[in-house]
Design a protein around this motif. Sequence first.
Motif, mmCIF file in Angstrom:
data_model
loop_
_atom_site.group_PDB
_atom_site.id
_atom_site.type_symbol
_atom_site.label_atom_id
_atom_site.label_comp_id
_atom_site.label_asym_id
_atom_site.label_seq_id
_atom_site.Cartn_x
_atom_site.Cartn_y
_atom_site.Cartn_z
ATOM 1 N N LEU A 1 39.770 41.588 34.524
ATOM 2 C CA LEU A 1 40.662 41.285 35.638
ATOM 3 C C LEU A 1 40.994 42.583 36.355
ATOM 4 C CD1 LEU A 1 42.515 39.449 37.290
ATOM 5 C CD2 LEU A 1 44.239 39.703 35.481
ATOM 6 N N MET A 2 40.540 42.695 37.594
ATOM 7 C CA MET A 2 40.785 43.878 38.422
ATOM 8 C C MET A 2 41.982 43.590 39.319
ATOM 9 S SD MET A 2 39.877 46.852 39.500
ATOM 10 C CE MET A 2 40.575 47.774 40.841
ATOM 11 N N VAL A 3 42.997 44.465 39.277
ATOM 12 C CA VAL A 3 44.228 44.262 40.047
ATOM 13 C C VAL A 3 44.402 45.430 41.007
ATOM 14 C CG1 VAL A 3 46.687 43.762 39.925
ATOM 15 C CG2 VAL A 3 45.214 43.198 37.965
ATOM 16 N N ASP A 4 44.312 45.139 42.306
ATOM 17 C CA ASP A 4 44.464 46.179 43.319
ATOM 18 C C ASP A 4 44.808 45.506 44.641
ATOM 19 O OD1 ASP A 4 44.095 48.359 45.191
ATOM 20 O OD2 ASP A 4 42.820 49.327 43.710
ATOM 21 N N ASP A 5 45.791 46.039 45.340
ATOM 22 C CA ASP A 5 46.197 45.455 46.613
ATOM 23 C C ASP A 5 45.261 45.828 47.764
ATOM 24 O OD1 ASP A 5 47.363 48.086 46.208
ATOM 25 O OD2 ASP A 5 48.405 47.786 48.107
ATOM 26 N N GLU A 6 44.341 46.746 47.531
ATOM 27 C CA GLU A 6 43.375 47.145 48.556
ATOM 28 C C GLU A 6 42.168 46.200 48.520
ATOM 29 O OE1 GLU A 6 43.594 49.579 50.842
ATOM 30 O OE2 GLU A 6 45.598 50.085 50.125
ATOM 31 N N PRO A 7 41.910 45.456 49.592
ATOM 32 C CA PRO A 7 40.790 44.506 49.597
ATOM 33 C C PRO A 7 39.429 45.161 49.357
ATOM 34 C CG PRO A 7 42.119 44.280 51.602
ATOM 35 C CD PRO A 7 42.667 45.439 50.838
ATOM 36 N N ASP A 8 39.258 46.420 49.771
ATOM 37 C CA ASP A 8 37.987 47.111 49.582
ATOM 38 C C ASP A 8 37.654 47.343 48.114
ATOM 39 O OD1 ASP A 8 37.841 47.197 52.317
ATOM 40 O OD2 ASP A 8 38.362 49.315 52.485
ATOM 41 N N ALA A 9 38.647 47.349 47.252
ATOM 42 C CA ALA A 9 38.423 47.609 45.831
ATOM 43 C C ALA A 9 37.517 46.539 45.213
ATOM 44 C CB ALA A 9 39.747 47.676 45.076
ATOM 45 N N GLN A 10 37.684 45.289 45.631
ATOM 46 C CA GLN A 10 36.859 44.221 45.073
ATOM 47 C C GLN A 10 35.378 44.478 45.321
ATOM 48 O OE1 GLN A 10 38.090 40.271 46.195
ATOM 49 N NE2 GLN A 10 40.251 40.755 45.875
ATOM 50 N N GLU A 11 35.035 44.787 46.563
ATOM 51 C CA GLU A 11 33.635 45.027 46.905
ATOM 52 C C GLU A 11 33.108 46.279 46.210
ATOM 53 O OE1 GLU A 11 29.995 44.173 48.038
ATOM 54 O OE2 GLU A 11 31.724 42.859 48.258
ATOM 55 N N LEU A 12 33.928 47.312 46.113
ATOM 56 C CA LEU A 12 33.529 48.542 45.440
ATOM 57 C C LEU A 12 33.167 48.266 43.976
ATOM 58 C CD1 LEU A 12 33.273 51.664 45.577
ATOM 59 C CD2 LEU A 12 35.681 51.763 44.897
ATOM 60 N N PHE A 13 33.976 47.472 43.289
ATOM 61 C CA PHE A 13 33.705 47.168 41.885
ATOM 62 C C PHE A 13 32.509 46.227 41.739
ATOM 63 C CE2 PHE A 13 37.434 49.472 41.115
ATOM 64 C CZ PHE A 13 37.423 49.820 39.776
ATOM 65 N N ARG A 14 32.378 45.272 42.630
ATOM 66 C CA ARG A 14 31.204 44.376 42.590
ATOM 67 C C ARG A 14 29.922 45.179 42.766
ATOM 68 N NH1 ARG A 14 34.459 40.492 45.717
ATOM 69 N NH2 ARG A 14 34.892 38.756 44.331
ATOM 70 N N GLN A 15 29.921 46.124 43.706
ATOM 71 C CA GLN A 15 28.730 46.946 43.939
ATOM 72 C C GLN A 15 28.408 47.831 42.744
ATOM 73 O OE1 GLN A 15 29.449 49.166 47.522
ATOM 74 N NE2 GLN A 15 29.104 47.395 48.857
ATOM 75 N N ASN A 16 29.413 48.462 42.171
ATOM 76 C CA ASN A 16 29.170 49.391 41.068
ATOM 77 C C ASN A 16 28.838 48.699 39.749
ATOM 78 O OD1 ASN A 16 29.599 52.437 41.698
ATOM 79 N ND2 ASN A 16 31.045 51.334 42.994
ATOM 80 N N PHE A 17 29.171 47.435 39.619
ATOM 81 C CA PHE A 17 28.870 46.681 38.401
ATOM 82 C C PHE A 17 27.839 45.579 38.647
ATOM 83 C CE2 PHE A 17 32.754 48.690 37.011
ATOM 84 C CZ PHE A 17 32.572 48.859 35.647
ATOM 85 N N ARG A 18 27.112 45.650 39.768
ATOM 86 C CA ARG A 18 26.204 44.546 40.108
ATOM 87 C C ARG A 18 25.144 44.286 39.039
ATOM 88 N NH1 ARG A 18 25.076 48.708 43.327
ATOM 89 N NH2 ARG A 18 22.972 49.519 43.422
ATOM 90 N N ARG A 19 24.576 45.333 38.456
ATOM 91 C CA ARG A 19 23.556 45.138 37.416
ATOM 92 C C ARG A 19 24.154 44.476 36.171
ATOM 93 N NH1 ARG A 19 22.469 50.483 38.969
ATOM 94 N NH2 ARG A 19 20.707 50.609 40.372
ATOM 95 N N GLU A 20 25.322 44.968 35.763
ATOM 96 C CA GLU A 20 25.982 44.428 34.571
ATOM 97 C C GLU A 20 26.429 42.978 34.803
ATOM 98 O OE1 GLU A 20 26.350 48.877 34.511
ATOM 99 O OE2 GLU A 20 26.640 47.335 36.024
ATOM 100 N N ILE A 21 26.874 42.678 36.015
ATOM 101 C CA ILE A 21 27.265 41.303 36.346
ATOM 102 C C ILE A 21 26.030 40.400 36.319
ATOM 103 C CG2 ILE A 21 28.148 39.817 38.194
ATOM 104 C CD1 ILE A 21 30.003 42.237 38.979
ATOM 105 N N ARG A 22 24.932 40.846 36.922
ATOM 106 C CA ARG A 22 23.689 40.067 36.930
ATOM 107 C C ARG A 22 23.170 39.801 35.516
ATOM 108 N NH1 ARG A 22 20.522 43.364 40.363
ATOM 109 N NH2 ARG A 22 21.798 43.214 42.196
ATOM 110 N N LYS A 23 23.319 40.793 34.639
ATOM 111 C CA LYS A 23 22.859 40.642 33.254
ATOM 112 C C LYS A 23 23.810 39.781 32.423
ATOM 113 C CE LYS A 23 20.500 45.112 32.897
ATOM 114 N NZ LYS A 23 20.552 46.447 32.264
ATOM 115 N N GLY A 24 24.977 39.457 32.974
ATOM 116 C CA GLY A 24 25.947 38.653 32.242
ATOM 117 C C GLY A 24 26.794 39.447 31.270
#
Length: 129
Positions: free
Chosen positions: A6-29
Amino acid sequence: MTIRVLMVDDEPDAQELFRQNFRREIRKGLYSFDFAESGEQALEILKHGTPPEVLLVLSDINMPGMSGMELLEEVRRAWPDVGVFMITAYGDAVTENRARTLGASSFFSKPVDFARLKDDLARAVGMNA
């Protein structure tokens, strides 16, 4: 096993930043991410979220309403087995010390060192880094 973060941040850009940096790990499950824009919203997700349960919270410290430090205290009290990593743009020794005293598992200054974050996450959930 997928680790729910659970990522908690009031900055909307944080969501995309974390999705981009963890994209491989997210894809691998390896990880799945939920996002909250406030401490209050994070507590609702923790209270009423669907399985799998959140195993780790990544929280910004400076947010409107409930601060990350207040969220940390709430999580420690209600869910002592959930790890909490704190992230801040104002990474001074006093703030880090306070976060660790309140029970933070790890502490990061912005910009986040994602290699270190991934290593700390893996260690926190018992995966091989």
